[in-house]
Motif scaffolding. Structure first.
Motif, PDB file in Angstrom:
ATOM      1  N   PHE A 145      61.426   9.607  38.044  1.00 13.35           N
ATOM      2  CA  PHE A 145      62.804   9.363  38.445  1.00 13.35           C
ATOM      3  C   PHE A 145      63.598   8.850  37.251  1.00 13.35           C
ATOM      4  CE2 PHE A 145      60.358   7.924  42.390  1.00 13.35           C
ATOM      5  CZ  PHE A 145      60.240   9.218  42.863  1.00 13.35           C
ATOM      6  N   SER A 146      64.818   9.319  37.098  1.00 14.81           N
ATOM      7  CA  SER A 146      65.643   8.917  35.956  1.00 14.81           C
ATOM      8  C   SER A 146      65.979   7.438  35.993  1.00 14.81           C
ATOM      9  CB  SER A 146      66.932   9.743  35.918  1.00 14.81           C
ATOM     10  OG  SER A 146      67.663   9.587  37.117  1.00 14.81           O
ATOM     11  N   LYS A 147      66.017   6.843  37.166  1.00 13.87           N
ATOM     12  CA  LYS A 147      66.203   5.398  37.285  1.00 13.87           C
ATOM     13  C   LYS A 147      65.299   4.876  38.388  1.00 13.87           C
ATOM     14  CE  LYS A 147      70.184   5.603  40.440  1.00 13.87           C
ATOM     15  NZ  LYS A 147      71.567   5.130  40.676  1.00 13.87           N
ATOM     16  N   ASN A 148      64.898   3.606  38.273  1.00 16.16           N
ATOM     17  CA  ASN A 148      64.003   3.013  39.255  1.00 16.16           C
ATOM     18  C   ASN A 148      64.649   3.009  40.639  1.00 16.16           C
ATOM     19  OD1 ASN A 148      62.269   2.457  37.144  1.00 16.16           O
ATOM     20  ND2 ASN A 148      62.968   0.357  36.894  1.00 16.16           N
ATOM     21  N   ILE A 149      63.810   3.090  41.677  1.00 16.91           N
ATOM     22  CA  ILE A 149      64.308   2.992  43.042  1.00 16.91           C
ATOM     23  C   ILE A 149      63.857   1.661  43.637  1.00 16.91           C
ATOM     24  CG2 ILE A 149      64.361   5.482  43.372  1.00 16.91           C
ATOM     25  CD1 ILE A 149      61.764   5.295  44.901  1.00 16.91           C
ATOM     26  N   SER A 150      64.515   1.246  44.689  1.00 15.89           N
ATOM     27  CA  SER A 150      64.226  -0.054  45.312  1.00 15.89           C
ATOM     28  C   SER A 150      62.953   0.023  46.150  1.00 15.89           C
ATOM     29  CB  SER A 150      65.388  -0.481  46.207  1.00 15.89           C
ATOM     30  OG  SER A 150      66.584  -0.602  45.473  1.00 15.89           O
ATOM     31  N   ILE A 151      62.202  -1.070  46.147  1.00 12.65           N
ATOM     32  CA  ILE A 151      61.047  -1.187  47.037  1.00 12.65           C
ATOM     33  C   ILE A 151      61.576  -1.610  48.402  1.00 12.65           C
ATOM     34  CG2 ILE A 151      58.858  -2.345  47.492  1.00 12.65           C
ATOM     35  CD1 ILE A 151      58.550  -2.820  44.525  1.00 12.65           C
ATOM     36  N   THR A 152      61.664  -0.667  49.318  1.00 13.21           N
ATOM     37  CA  THR A 152      62.151  -0.972  50.650  1.00 13.21           C
ATOM     38  C   THR A 152      61.099  -1.784  51.398  1.00 13.21           C
ATOM     39  OG1 THR A 152      61.209   1.037  51.621  1.00 13.21           O
ATOM     40  CG2 THR A 152      63.443   1.197  50.678  1.00 13.21           C
ATOM     41  N   HIS A 153      61.503  -2.366  52.518  1.00 10.42           N
ATOM     42  CA  HIS A 153      60.531  -3.134  53.301  1.00 10.42           C
ATOM     43  C   HIS A 153      59.462  -2.219  53.883  1.00 10.42           C
ATOM     44  CE1 HIS A 153      62.012  -7.214  53.074  1.00 10.42           C
ATOM     45  NE2 HIS A 153      63.225  -6.735  53.141  1.00 10.42           N
ATOM     46  N   ARG A 154      59.802  -0.970  54.121  1.00  9.00           N
ATOM     47  CA  ARG A 154      58.790  -0.028  54.598  1.00  9.00           C
ATOM     48  C   ARG A 154      57.737   0.208  53.522  1.00  9.00           C
ATOM     49  NH1 ARG A 154      59.972   6.020  57.114  1.00  9.00           N
ATOM     50  NH2 ARG A 154      57.830   6.449  57.799  1.00  9.00           N
ATOM     51  N   LEU A 155      58.172   0.386  52.279  1.00 12.66           N
ATOM     52  CA  LEU A 155      57.225   0.521  51.172  1.00 12.66           C
ATOM     53  C   LEU A 155      56.401  -0.754  51.006  1.00 12.66           C
ATOM     54  CD1 LEU A 155      59.379   2.315  48.422  1.00 12.66           C
ATOM     55  CD2 LEU A 155      57.341   3.236  49.550  1.00 12.66           C
ATOM     56  N   LYS A 156      57.070  -1.896  51.108  1.00 18.18           N
ATOM     57  CA  LYS A 156      56.378  -3.171  50.924  1.00 18.18           C
ATOM     58  C   LYS A 156      55.313  -3.386  51.995  1.00 18.18           C
ATOM     59  CE  LYS A 156      57.444  -7.918  49.582  1.00 18.18           C
ATOM     60  NZ  LYS A 156      58.530  -8.910  49.373  1.00 18.18           N
ATOM     61  N   ASN A 157      55.618  -2.986  53.220  1.00 21.28           N
ATOM     62  CA  ASN A 157      54.635  -3.115  54.295  1.00 21.28           C
ATOM     63  C   ASN A 157      53.401  -2.269  54.025  1.00 21.28           C
ATOM     64  OD1 ASN A 157      56.132  -4.942  55.764  1.00 21.28           O
ATOM     65  ND2 ASN A 157      57.054  -3.415  57.105  1.00 21.28           N
ATOM     66  N   ILE A 158      53.617  -1.056  53.514  1.00 27.77           N
ATOM     67  CA  ILE A 158      52.479  -0.189  53.200  1.00 27.77           C
ATOM     68  C   ILE A 158      51.646  -0.803  52.080  1.00 27.77           C
ATOM     69  CG2 ILE A 158      51.793   2.090  52.360  1.00 27.77           C
ATOM     70  CD1 ILE A 158      54.365   3.171  53.639  1.00 27.77           C
ATOM     71  N   LEU A 159      52.304  -1.366  51.080  1.00 24.49           N
ATOM     72  CA  LEU A 159      51.576  -2.025  49.994  1.00 24.49           C
ATOM     73  C   LEU A 159      50.742  -3.182  50.530  1.00 24.49           C
ATOM     74  CD1 LEU A 159      54.415  -2.082  47.305  1.00 24.49           C
ATOM     75  CD2 LEU A 159      52.353  -0.671  47.256  1.00 24.49           C
ATOM     76  N   ASN A 160      51.315  -3.966  51.448  1.00 22.64           N
ATOM     77  CA  ASN A 160      50.565  -5.068  52.069  1.00 22.64           C
ATOM     78  C   ASN A 160      49.363  -4.545  52.844  1.00 22.64           C
ATOM     79  OD1 ASN A 160      52.213  -7.137  51.112  1.00 22.64           O
ATOM     80  ND2 ASN A 160      53.599  -7.030  52.858  1.00 22.64           N
ATOM     81  N   GLU A 161      49.549  -3.417  53.540  1.00 19.70           N
ATOM     82  CA  GLU A 161      48.457  -2.834  54.318  1.00 19.70           C
ATOM     83  C   GLU A 161      47.336  -2.350  53.406  1.00 19.70           C
ATOM     84  OE1 GLU A 161      51.230  -1.215  58.041  1.00 19.70           O
ATOM     85  OE2 GLU A 161      50.605   0.139  56.442  1.00 19.70           O
ATOM     86  N   ILE A 162      47.692  -1.842  52.233  1.00 18.56           N
ATOM     87  CA  ILE A 162      46.673  -1.391  51.284  1.00 18.56           C
ATOM     88  C   ILE A 162      45.896  -2.575  50.721  1.00 18.56           C
ATOM     89  CG2 ILE A 162      46.339  -0.388  48.987  1.00 18.56           C
ATOM     90  CD1 ILE A 162      48.608   1.545  49.602  1.00 18.56           C
ATOM     91  N   VAL A 163      46.627  -3.588  50.261  1.00 17.64           N
ATOM     92  CA  VAL A 163      45.989  -4.752  49.637  1.00 17.64           C
ATOM     93  C   VAL A 163      45.118  -5.505  50.636  1.00 17.64           C
ATOM     94  CG1 VAL A 163      46.436  -6.985  48.550  1.00 17.64           C
ATOM     95  CG2 VAL A 163      47.788  -4.990  47.892  1.00 17.64           C
ATOM     96  N   ASN A 164      45.552  -5.547  51.909  1.00 20.63           N
ATOM     97  CA  ASN A 164      44.830  -6.312  52.928  1.00 20.63           C
ATOM     98  C   ASN A 164      44.005  -5.429  53.863  1.00 20.63           C
ATOM     99  OD1 ASN A 164      45.978  -8.976  52.239  1.00 20.63           O
ATOM    100  ND2 ASN A 164      47.902  -8.061  52.911  1.00 20.63           N
ATOM    101  N   CYS A 165      43.601  -4.247  53.387  1.00 19.99           N
ATOM    102  CA  CYS A 165      42.819  -3.329  54.210  1.00 19.99           C
ATOM    103  C   CYS A 165      41.535  -4.001  54.705  1.00 19.99           C
ATOM    104  CB  CYS A 165      42.469  -2.081  53.392  1.00 19.99           C
ATOM    105  SG  CYS A 165      41.399  -0.932  54.254  1.00 19.99           S
ATOM    106  N   GLU A 166      41.282  -3.908  56.011  1.00 16.71           N
ATOM    107  CA  GLU A 166      40.120  -4.574  56.602  1.00 16.71           C
ATOM    108  C   GLU A 166      39.029  -3.589  57.020  1.00 16.71           C
ATOM    109  OE1 GLU A 166      41.664  -6.900  59.801  1.00 16.71           O
ATOM    110  OE2 GLU A 166      42.495  -8.438  58.466  1.00 16.71           O
ATOM    111  N   PHE A 167      39.244  -2.300  56.760  1.00 20.21           N
ATOM    112  CA  PHE A 167      38.237  -1.306  57.118  1.00 20.21           C
ATOM    113  C   PHE A 167      37.113  -1.281  56.084  1.00 20.21           C
ATOM    114  CE2 PHE A 167      42.063   0.489  59.204  1.00 20.21           C
ATOM    115  CZ  PHE A 167      41.585   0.509  60.506  1.00 20.21           C
ATOM    116  N   ASP A 168      35.997  -0.715  56.478  1.00 22.88           N
ATOM    117  CA  ASP A 168      34.856  -0.566  55.580  1.00 22.88           C
ATOM    118  C   ASP A 168      34.399   0.889  55.557  1.00 22.88           C
ATOM    119  OD1 ASP A 168      34.519  -3.333  54.850  1.00 22.88           O
ATOM    120  OD2 ASP A 168      33.769  -3.678  56.881  1.00 22.88           O
ATOM    121  N   GLY A 169      33.644   1.222  54.523  1.00 18.50           N
ATOM    122  CA  GLY A 169      33.005   2.514  54.459  1.00 18.50           C
ATOM    123  C   GLY A 169      33.963   3.685  54.487  1.00 18.50           C
TER     124      GLY A 169
END
Length: 307
Positions: A145-169
């Motif tokens: 992208f020619s300029k950065n885009i904002s981290i929306t709350h929807r994006l932020k929620n997905i990032l939180n879900e990735i970092v705090n993933c509780e699944f295994d295997g």
């Protein structure tokens, strides 16, 4: 000074502690002895105000989805000296040819989430989503992208879900892959939407005033008419341009600020749920608990138990 990171792959989550500020990751493919297949997600935090460099070496061409959740920093190519700067709450997709890179200019506490995609994985997904989004050359350090885009709350929620993933295997493999692809899709879609409507500097200034007001008074529930008067515009203008700029409705942003603040307070272990609910503007703890679960997908009591 405390520096710490979290590394997620298809197979496992590994906590990594870095005792010094200058760190050589010795290539993503070799980091922590993990195989770099389709993607690697790294959550990197620094909780002191410092100014120094982090060194990164990549042993193959990769694509980086870089999210600056908190703070500001500059990502640079050590050979060409070319740089890309990120402000608080910004993201972009950067192509990293094999070589050495640096993260520099820490002026505040920083929280970065970096999603490294293998070249083959990225091009497979990008061709399916939108063939028009292609890297111009595979040997240049460049941003999609020619300029950065904002981290929306929807994006932020997905990032939180990735970092705090509780699944295994195998469930974790499927879950993380789906979330990584979702991050990619949302960024591409957001970029396309922002391209179609260009806001004037004065429009951006008005919307930023409202955003700052909401963030600093997260316990309040403002009406659209009041916020429109503050911005010196009308309600329809406010609703339309606020969503374009920040990727969320005005009321959605109010709720997100309340929930993020509540989660932050609960994660310290110093506050009870009833206390937190009052601080963020809820008269009844049951209403707060319902809103929290709907927003994050789990009860606030789970945050306290996880401590």
């Amino acid at each position: 000074m405390t520096i710490y990171g979290k590394l997620l792959t298809q197979e496992e989550i590994i906590q990594v502690a870095y005792p010094v500020i200058t760190t050589d990751f010795e290539g993503l493919t070799e980091s922590a002895g993990l195989p770099f297949k389709d993607y690697v997600v790294k959550n990197f935090r620094i909780d002191d105000k410092i100014a120094s460099d982090i060194e990164l070496s990549v042993s193959e061409n990769v694509v980086l989805m870089q999210f600056c959740v908190d703070g500001t920093f500059t990502f640079k190519n050590s050979d060409s000296k070319k740089t890309f700067s990120f402000g608080n709450g910004q993201c972009n997709i950067i192509y990293l040819p094999k070589g050495n890179y640096g993260i520099t200019s820490f002026l505040s506490e920083i929280n970065l989430i970096s999603v490294y995609l293998s070249q083959d994985f990225f091009f497979r997904q990008i061709q399916q989503v939108n063939p028009a989004f292609m890297i111009k050359s595979t040997n240049l350090f460049q941003a999609l992208f020619s300029k950065n885009i904002s981290i929306t709350h929807r994006l932020k929620n997905i990032l939180n879900e990735i970092v705090n993933c509780e699944f295994d295997g195998h469930l974790k493999i499927l879950y993380l892959k789906a979330k990584v692809i979702e991050l990619l899709i949302l960024q591409l879609a957001q970029h396309e939407e922002e391209k179609t409507i260009s806001l004037k500097p004065e429009d951006i200034e008005k919307m930023t005033i409202i955003k700052d007001l909401i963030e600093t008074n997260f316990n309040e529930v403002y009406s659209l008419s009041y916020l429109a008067k503050v911005a010196g515009t009308n309600e329809q203008y406010l609703k339309k341009h606020f969503k374009i700029l920040f990727g969320n409705t005005v009321f959605g942003y109010m709720l997100a600020c309340k929930m993020e603040k509540a989660k932050e307070m609960l994660s310290t272990g110093k506050h009870q749920i009833t206390e937190v609910s009052e601080i963020v503007g809820y008269k009844h703890a049951t209403h707060f608990t319902t809103a929290f679960k709907k927003f994050f997908g789990y009860l606030p009591s789970l945050v306290k138990r996880s401590l």
